[in-house]
Design a protein around this motif. Structure first.
Motif, PDB file in Angstrom:
ATOM      1  N   GLY A  56      29.870  41.673  95.014  1.00  0.00           N
ATOM      2  CA  GLY A  56      28.787  40.535  94.907  1.00  0.00           C
ATOM      3  C   GLY A  56      27.657  40.843  95.350  1.00  0.00           C
ATOM      4  O   GLY A  56      26.823  39.997  95.577  1.00  0.00           O
ATOM      5  N   MET A  94      27.605  47.690  91.781  1.00  0.00           N
ATOM      6  CA  MET A  94      28.155  48.411  90.647  1.00  0.00           C
ATOM      7  C   MET A  94      27.411  48.547  89.616  1.00  0.00           C
ATOM      8  O   MET A  94      27.308  49.634  88.796  1.00  0.00           O
ATOM      9  N   THR A  95      26.533  47.449  89.324  1.00  0.00           N
ATOM     10  CA  THR A  95      25.768  47.432  88.416  1.00  0.00           C
ATOM     11  C   THR A  95      24.642  48.370  88.335  1.00  0.00           C
ATOM     12  O   THR A  95      24.287  49.161  87.450  1.00  0.00           O
ATOM     13  N   LYS A 114      34.753  39.735  86.331  1.00  0.00           N
ATOM     14  CA  LYS A 114      33.720  40.462  87.099  1.00  0.00           C
ATOM     15  C   LYS A 114      33.608  42.004  86.409  1.00  0.00           C
ATOM     16  O   LYS A 114      32.486  42.431  86.661  1.00  0.00           O
TER      17      LYS A 114
HETATM   18  C1  LIG Z   1      34.632  45.226  88.748  1.00  0.00           C
HETATM   19  C2  LIG Z   1      34.057  45.124  90.195  1.00  0.00           C
HETATM   20  C3  LIG Z   1      33.522  46.716  90.513  1.00  0.00           C
HETATM   21  C4  LIG Z   1      32.885  44.175  89.894  1.00  0.00           C
HETATM   22  O1  LIG Z   1      32.232  44.166  91.332  1.00  0.00           O
HETATM   23  P1  LIG Z   1      31.057  43.317  91.383  1.00  0.00           P
HETATM   24  O2  LIG Z   1      30.749  43.204  92.768  1.00  0.00           O
HETATM   25  O3  LIG Z   1      31.143  41.843  90.692  1.00  0.00           O
HETATM   26  O4  LIG Z   1      29.747  43.955  90.511  1.00  0.00           O
HETATM   27  P2  LIG Z   1      28.397  44.472  91.272  1.00  0.00           P
HETATM   28  O5  LIG Z   1      28.600  45.255  92.332  1.00  0.00           O
HETATM   29  O6  LIG Z   1      27.720  44.811  89.961  1.00  0.00           O
HETATM   30  O7  LIG Z   1      27.822  42.825  91.790  1.00  0.00           O
HETATM   31  C5  LIG Z   1      27.509  41.985  90.771  1.00  0.00           C
HETATM   32  C6  LIG Z   1      27.535  40.865  91.798  1.00  0.00           C
HETATM   33  O8  LIG Z   1      26.496  40.761  92.495  1.00  0.00           O
HETATM   34  C7  LIG Z   1      25.528  39.984  92.114  1.00  0.00           C
HETATM   35  N1  LIG Z   1      24.094  40.711  92.499  1.00  0.00           N
HETATM   36  C8  LIG Z   1      23.303  40.477  93.434  1.00  0.00           C
HETATM   37  N2  LIG Z   1      22.291  41.476  93.325  1.00  0.00           N
HETATM   38  C9  LIG Z   1      22.367  41.874  91.946  1.00  0.00           C
HETATM   39  C10 LIG Z   1      21.576  42.947  91.439  1.00  0.00           C
HETATM   40  N3  LIG Z   1      20.472  43.432  92.094  1.00  0.00           N
HETATM   41  N4  LIG Z   1      22.244  43.248  90.253  1.00  0.00           N
HETATM   42  C11 LIG Z   1      23.214  42.927  89.642  1.00  0.00           C
HETATM   43  N5  LIG Z   1      24.017  42.027  90.281  1.00  0.00           N
HETATM   44  C12 LIG Z   1      23.758  41.482  91.436  1.00  0.00           C
HETATM   45  C13 LIG Z   1      25.699  39.322  90.819  1.00  0.00           C
HETATM   46  O9  LIG Z   1      25.129  38.011  90.690  1.00  0.00           O
HETATM   47  C14 LIG Z   1      27.346  39.367  90.598  1.00  0.00           C
HETATM   48  O10 LIG Z   1      27.753  38.345  91.575  1.00  0.00           O
HETATM   49  P3  LIG Z   1      28.679  37.188  90.724  1.00  0.00           P
HETATM   50  O11 LIG Z   1      29.809  37.862  90.319  1.00  0.00           O
HETATM   51  O12 LIG Z   1      28.677  36.241  92.037  1.00  0.00           O
HETATM   52  O13 LIG Z   1      27.656  36.490  89.738  1.00  0.00           O
HETATM   53  C15 LIG Z   1      35.066  44.944  91.288  1.00  0.00           C
HETATM   54  O14 LIG Z   1      35.299  43.301  91.060  1.00  0.00           O
HETATM   55  C16 LIG Z   1      36.199  45.468  91.265  1.00  0.00           C
HETATM   56  O15 LIG Z   1      36.236  46.832  91.905  1.00  0.00           O
HETATM   57  N6  LIG Z   1      37.512  44.934  90.927  1.00  0.00           N
HETATM   58  C17 LIG Z   1      38.822  45.653  90.867  1.00  0.00           C
HETATM   59  C18 LIG Z   1      38.891  46.734  90.169  1.00  0.00           C
HETATM   60  C19 LIG Z   1      38.316  46.650  88.806  1.00  0.00           C
HETATM   61  O16 LIG Z   1      38.316  45.671  88.091  1.00  0.00           O
HETATM   62  N7  LIG Z   1      37.796  47.619  88.293  1.00  0.00           N
HETATM   63  C20 LIG Z   1      37.435  47.698  86.650  1.00  0.00           C
HETATM   64  C21 LIG Z   1      38.340  48.077  85.871  1.00  0.00           C
HETATM   65  S1  LIG Z   1      37.658  47.771  83.947  1.00  0.00           S
END
Ligand SMILES: CC(C)(COP(=O)(O)OP(=O)(O)OC[C@H]1O[C@@H](n2cnc3c(N)ncnc32)[C@H](O)[C@@H]1OP(=O)(O)O)[C@@H](O)C(=O)NCCC(=O)NCCS
Length: 190
Positions: free
Chosen positions: A120, A124-125, A154
């Motif tokens: 959140g 990761m991005t 996500k």
């Molecule tokens: C997939 C996974 C890594 C995504 O995690 P995530 O925290 O949503 O991704 P990020 O770290 O890029 O964060 C993005 C979130 O931070 C927010 N954010 C805050 N600052 C940000 C920035 N500077 N840049 C991008 N996003 C930002 C975004 O709005 C987003 O939040 P939202 O989903 O509420 O809109 C995570 O959900 C996970 O590990 N899931 C289980 C395993 C999995 O599915 N792996 C992938 C298999 S293909």
């Protein structure tokens, strides 16, 4: 402070590296000394990770994480994969890497996960953006491929934020416990 790209002089010769993503985030090539902490993170996040990742039942003890990291290091030395650990401040937050490097076709298959407490915030991005730079500049890939389960919004948001192209769906691509998931293929060309 050296620029991140300068830390990897030549990925073919390196035995350990880290890259600074920002003030709080650093990624390191995964090494066996991370095993206990990475196992703890995995263990605390079983339910969160099991929703989309198929391998949780193979990681039951810290030794399993250690064996996995050792295997990834062997594959790294053969230029077949790169497995990196993400640190947020002093804690391990998750992992990302090229699960497979297709050297014939210069394609990197990118994968990732984060502990729930670290989601959140864009961690990761930012790390994927850096791995793309490493892949194109140091590994000399010409294509990076990310595959996400269709329902994993996500995960899908990451390649979409980073301008990957949605190239379509492959059906029943991966068995995750008791069901097969369809995958969306995202591609980024150098
Ligand atoms: C997939 C996974 C890594 C995504 O995690 P995530 O925290 O949503 O991704 P990020 O770290 O890029 O964060 C993005 C979130 O931070 C927010 N954010 C805050 N600052 C940000 C920035 N500077 N840049 C991008 N996003 C930002 C975004 O709005 C987003 O939040 P939202 O989903 O509420 O809109 C995570 O959900 C996970 O590990 N899931 C289980 C395993 C999995 O599915 N792996 C992938 C298999 S293909």
């Amino acid at each position: 402070m050296p620029r991140p790209a300068e830390l990897v002089v030549s990925y073919r010769k390196i035995i350990m590296y880290y890259r600074i993503i920002d003030n709080d985030i650093k990624v390191c090539l995964s090494v066996p000394s991370f095993s206990e902490d990475l196992f703890d993170l995995t263990n605390r996040n079983r339910k969160h990770l099991k929703e989309w990742l198929p391998w949780l039942d193979t990681i039951m003890r810290p030794e399993d994480t250690k064996a996995f990291i050792e295997l990834q290091l062997q594959r790294f030395s053969r230029q077949e994969a790169i497995h990196q650990t993400i640190f947020y401040k002093t804690e391990i937050a998750g992992v990302l890497g090229f699960n497979k490097i297709d050297n014939t076709n210069k394609i990197g298959h990118l994968g990732y996960w984060l502990g729930k407490d670290f989601t959140g915030n864009g961690i990761m991005t930012k790390c994927v953006k850096d791995l793309i730079e490493l892949g194109f500049e140091e590994v000399e890939l010409q294509r990076i491929d990310i595959r996400c389960a269709v329902g994993n919004m996500k995960s899908r948001a990451i390649p979409e934020r980073l301008s990957f192209e949605n190239e379509g769906i492959i059906k029943r691509a991966e068995k995750v416990y008791n069901k097969y998931n369809d995958h969306v293929i995202y591609g980024l060309i150098k």
